[in-house]
Design a protein around this motif. Structure first.
Motif, PDB file in Angstrom:
ATOM      1  N   UNK A 270       0.952  -1.156  -0.074  1.00 39.61           N
ATOM      2  CA  UNK A 270      -0.031  -0.211  -0.149  1.00 39.61           C
ATOM      3  C   UNK A 270       0.816   1.345  -0.006  1.00 39.61           C
ATOM      4  N   UNK A 271       0.502   2.276  -0.921  1.00 34.14           N
ATOM      5  CA  UNK A 271       1.401   3.563  -0.718  1.00 34.14           C
ATOM      6  C   UNK A 271       2.582   3.232  -1.576  1.00 34.14           C
ATOM      7  N   UNK A 272       2.811   2.133  -2.019  1.00 39.95           N
ATOM      8  CA  UNK A 272       4.153   2.146  -2.917  1.00 39.95           C
ATOM      9  C   UNK A 272       4.097   1.471  -4.226  1.00 39.95           C
ATOM     10  N   UNK A 273       3.307   0.334  -4.225  1.00 36.70           N
ATOM     11  CA  UNK A 273       3.011  -0.301  -5.611  1.00 36.70           C
ATOM     12  C   UNK A 273       1.610  -0.984  -5.445  1.00 36.70           C
ATOM     13  N   UNK A 274       0.897  -0.700  -6.787  1.00 38.59           N
ATOM     14  CA  UNK A 274      -0.393  -1.255  -6.763  1.00 38.59           C
ATOM     15  C   UNK A 274      -0.124  -2.907  -6.993  1.00 38.59           C
ATOM     16  N   UNK A 275      -0.906  -3.749  -6.723  1.00 38.21           N
ATOM     17  CA  UNK A 275      -0.737  -5.279  -7.090  1.00 38.21           C
ATOM     18  C   UNK A 275      -0.404  -5.512  -8.482  1.00 38.21           C
ATOM     19  N   UNK A 276       0.781  -6.351  -8.606  1.00 35.83           N
ATOM     20  CA  UNK A 276       1.159  -6.673  -9.779  1.00 35.83           C
ATOM     21  C   UNK A 276       1.209  -7.883 -10.191  1.00 35.83           C
ATOM     22  N   UNK A 277       0.976  -8.490 -11.259  1.00 30.04           N
ATOM     23  CA  UNK A 277       1.101  -9.748 -11.623  1.00 30.04           C
ATOM     24  C   UNK A 277       1.870  -9.905 -12.765  1.00 30.04           C
ATOM     25  N   UNK A 278       2.690 -11.234 -12.652  1.00 29.86           N
ATOM     26  CA  UNK A 278       3.758 -11.198 -13.649  1.00 29.86           C
ATOM     27  C   UNK A 278       4.381 -12.824 -13.671  1.00 29.86           C
TER      28      UNK A 278
END
Lengths: 504, 330
Positions: A270-278
């Motif tokens: 939270x506050x740093x990076x939105x959920x990321x999928x890869x």
């Protein structure tokens, strides 16, 4: 160019020897009043050594320096400042604990009755900075302002103190596009005032945008001085490298992706990076594109566990793993080559050998030292493989040039035999030659079956080696490009998207 | 205008006012000028030494030798006044020159040999203490009529407080210290050195002379503090003032100066001294508390101030980040 008046600065026959090497060999530099003169060359070509000889930080071993026709021999930076040569470095060399005005007038404060006249100092600072288009409160601490503004304050100080020659050593390296324009505005103004400005940078576009002439150094010698209006970028690069650049963009080999190695599912903080999928397969290079502050470095740090994620999960070869800290990441055979090699990467005073072996030894545990012979063998192998140029494995790594430091850092992580290598800005601040070598190396590692995640702000570079490109914006994953979709244009469009922001 | 860099000073001032209010609430007589006068007199030598320490810490250094230098000064004065017939004023001059040169020598070692101040002044601490022992291992009383004259100098407040000479010297030292720190080039150089030695050098600052002068001032003020201490106790004793350097450091930190250098105020140290003196006075007034409570309270205060400084550093860094972000967007 009028040759009847003497040049502002004319250095001839400058030589400087270091034990075992000739750093500068009979170098000539001629600066006319009112010109911006770019000093170009690969890392290790002798640019900074030349600057240090001019500013008195080093004592030259031969040659003469004439300033407005008079011979000078500065013994220290303070003396050269008084003579008229001011320098501004990449890292802002001002004091964070003082105010803007105090920084501007340190050592030459206006006095009244033997005491510093603070009121007049602040007024003078406000006037001086207004001349550079800055309307800021000079009584505020320096750190209240952005790096670009601090940079302008540093320039103002150098110009006010010296006023003949201004040397800018990679001033734009940590600035964004708008800030660079602010700086260039200031440089144009100084040029109009008749200063000779020396501009050192790795960004050729910027060189051509702002400079009138360029002197190119290679291996400590001047290989040419050119009027930039008459030459192309390719000519200059050719001069710098001394050989025709092979086509930088290699024909991409067919993606020979192997088994699925790692799967990242909704990883974020939270506050740093939105959920990321890869998902990454062996033998695949995934590029991370995006503007400064779009979350590239954050993504790298989250995956490597340098910053703890607060959501999402990671699968390694189909098994769920947790990576709470870099130690665990290394155990899973991850490796991360960080962006800021000076503060996060190299240990400056340790030898090149120790720097290379550091991660391997740490992974093995400190109680089981790697035998000396094996250490040497590993270090030598990577020095050879990566073509790291050095005098000896025992020399402190800080003495290497930027590109070689970067390669040594890469060697450190390659020595751990990683399955998954994260590179954050692998080519920042290194020269064109080393650039091409690192790109070739990435290609090589990919072909050997490693999975790589590379964050970079250089689009051509991403296009050159990525099998897929993830585009980030505002700390969010906005687009994934594959195959033929990967072009600089498409990346730019994905970054800019619909919010109409001008990018390239 | 209130700036974040002033915050530690304001916190120190607030602490002082609050502490004094609490004391006065318990013992209204602590408001009398007599208590105030004694506060100044009793802490005079520590205050003077703490001014020098403030400069040292502002520059990012430390001076561990001052307790020993104070003791040496006292013994030196006592012995020289006992064994020779020179006038105390001449002896004062002599000892000030000695201690200033001693400090300057330490500063030179620190600069030219690039040694950590901690080690160099630790050596200085043993040297000065040893020299004091060599002069005399016993307490030597000072009986000179000029001393009686100086000790008899005071201004008597109508309500009974006696403001003595040595308290005045301390206040004067602080005033001069404030002026030097904030309104002279040398003072600015001290801050610059504390902000970053390498950067200061690139900005063309005279590092050698600044470092040497800083430790010379610290040594000289330790000498002055020793003179004041000998006036206060009328004796010279080589075992006296052990650990005073640590009290001075505590006063500087409680006064809001950052131990890593670069941020702080000489005026803050003044209130740091007063806060420490106040705690002692309260314990005297109370009468039932062990005097060790002074140490406990000072320890607690130190922790509080260190945490406060860390918090402020974080706060300014966070502010800086947002400031940079907004400037980039504009």
């Amino acid at each position: 160019m009028a040759h009847d008046i003497p040049p502002v600065l004319h250095a001839t026959g400058i030589s400087k020897f270091f034990p075992g090497t000739i750093a500068l060999d009979d170098v000539e530099l001629r600066l006319e009043a009112g010109e911006v003169h770019a000093l170009l060359g690969e890392n290790g070509a002798g640019k900074s050594t030349l600057i240090k000889c001019l500013t008195g930080a080093y004592q030259r071993d031969g040659g003469t320096i004439r300033l407005s026709g008079h011979e000078v021999a500065p013994q220290s930076t303070a003396e050269s400042q008084k003579l008229g040569i001011g320098t501004v470095y990449q890292e802002v060399n001002l004091l964070p604990n003082l105010t803007v005005a105090e920084n501007l007038y340190l050592g030459r404060q206006p006095m009244r009755w033997g005491l510093v006249d603070r009121r007049r100092m602040n007024a003078m600072a406000r006037d001086a900075l207004a001349g550079y288009g800055l309307d800021i409160d000079p009584a505020e601490p320096l750190t209240a302002y952005s790096v670009a503004i601090q940079q302008v304050v540093a320039i103002a100080r150098a110009v006010e103190m010296s006023g003949k020659v201004l040397i800018l050593d990679e001033p734009t390296a940590s600035l964004d596009r708008d800030e660079v324009q602010l700086l260039f505005g200031v440089i144009r103004q100084l040029k109009a005032r008749g200063l000779a400005v020396v501009f050192i940078t790795h960004f050729l576009d910027q060189v051509f945008e702002i400079s009138d002439r360029a002197t190119v150094l290679r291996n400590g010698r001047v290989v040419g001085t050119r009027l930039l209006s008459e030459v192309s970028q390719k000519d200059v690069v050719t001069l710098m490298l001394g050989r025709q650049l092979e086509a930088q963009v290699h024909e991409r080999k067919a993606a020979s992706a192997g088994a699925k190695l790692i799967e990242i599912d909704g990883l974020g903080k939270r506050g740093m990076l939105e959920p990321l999928s890869l998902a990454l397969r062996e033998g695949e290079v995934v590029g991370l594109a995006g503007l400064l502050g779009s979350g590239r470095t954050e993504t790298a740090n989250l995956i490597f566990g340098a910053v703890q994620a607060d959501q999402g999960r990671m699968l390694l070869r189909g098994r769920e793993i947790t990576v709470g800290n870099p130690r665990e990441a290394v155990r899973h055979r991850f490796a991360l080559c960080p962006e800021d090699r000076k503060t996060e990467g190299i240990v400056g005073d340790l030898s090149v050998r120790d720097n290379i072996i550091l991660a391997r030894q740490a992974a093995q545990g400190w109680v089981r030292p790697i035998p000396r012979a094996e250490v040497n063998e590993i270090a030598e192998r990577y020095v050879r493989a990566l073509d790291i140029r050095l005098a000896s494995l025992d020399m402190p790594i800080r003495l290497l040039s930027g590109g070689n430091q970067q390669k040594a850092l890469l060697a450190r992580w390659l020595a751990t035999n990683p399955d998954f290598l994260i590179l954050d800005e692998p080519t920042r601040g290194i020269d064109v030659g080393a650039h091409a070598e690192i790109i070739a190396l990435i290609e090589q590692l990919r072909a050997d079956g490693m999975a790589l995640l590379v964050a970079s702000s250089e689009l051509e570079e991403l296009v050159a080696y990525s099998t897929r490109v993830i585009v980030l914006r505002d700390r969010r994953q906005v687009r994934e490009l594959t195959g033929a979709e990967i072009t600089p244009d498409n990346i730019v469009r994905a970054i800019a998207d619909d919010d109409g922001r001008e990018v390239a | 205008m209130i700036r974040s860099t002033h915050l530690p000073l304001l916190v120190t001032l607030g602490t002082f006012v609050l502490a004094y209010a609490l004391c006065a609430y318990d013992y209204p007589s602590m408001l009398s000028t007599r208590v105030v006068a004694n506060l100044l007199t009793d802490n005079a030598f520590l205050g003077i030494a703490a001014v020098g320490m403030t400069f040292v810490i502002l520059s990012g250094g430390i001076d561990l030798s001052i307790g020993s230098v104070i003791a040496f000064t006292g013994v030196f004065l006592a012995v020289i006044l006992r064994d020779t017939s020179i006038h105390p004023l001449a002896a004062f001059m002599l000892v000030l020159i000695l201690t200033t040169a001693f400090g300057a020598a330490m500063g030179a070692l620190i600069h030219y040999l690039e040694m950590p101040p901690f080690i160099v002044t630790l050596a200085g601490m043993f040297l000065a203490r040893g020299a004091a022992y060599v002069l005399s291992t016993e307490s030597v009383p000072i009986t000179h009529e000029f001393y009686d004259v100086l000790q008899g100098l005071y201004w008597k407040d109508p309500s009974g407080g006696r403001f003595r000479l040595i308290g005045g010297i301390m206040v004067l030292t602080f005033l001069v210290g404030i002026l030097v720190a904030h309104r002279t080039r040398f003072g600015q150089n001290v801050y610059a050195l504390g902000g970053g030695g390498q950067t200061a050098k690139l900005m063309g600052l005279p590092l050698a002379s600044t470092t040497i002068r800083i430790y010379a001032i610290s040594g000289g003020l330790a000498g002055l503090s020793g003179i004041v201490f000998s006036l206060y106790t009328s004796a010279g004793y080589s075992l006296a003032t052990v650990g005073v350097e640590l009290d001075a450091i505590a006063a500087v930190v409680i006064g809001g100066t950052l131990l890593t250098g670069g941020y702080g105020f000489v005026a803050g140290t003044f209130f740091g001294i007063l806060i420490m003196g106040l705690i002692q006075t309260y314990i005297v007034f109370d009468g039932t508390l062990s005097s060790w409570w002074t140490k406990i309270v000072i320890g607690g205060l130190l922790f509080a101030f260190i945490v406060l400084q860390k918090g402020l550093t974080w706060a300014t860094q966070a502010r800086r980040r947002t400031a940079t972000g907004s400037a980039a967007a504009s």
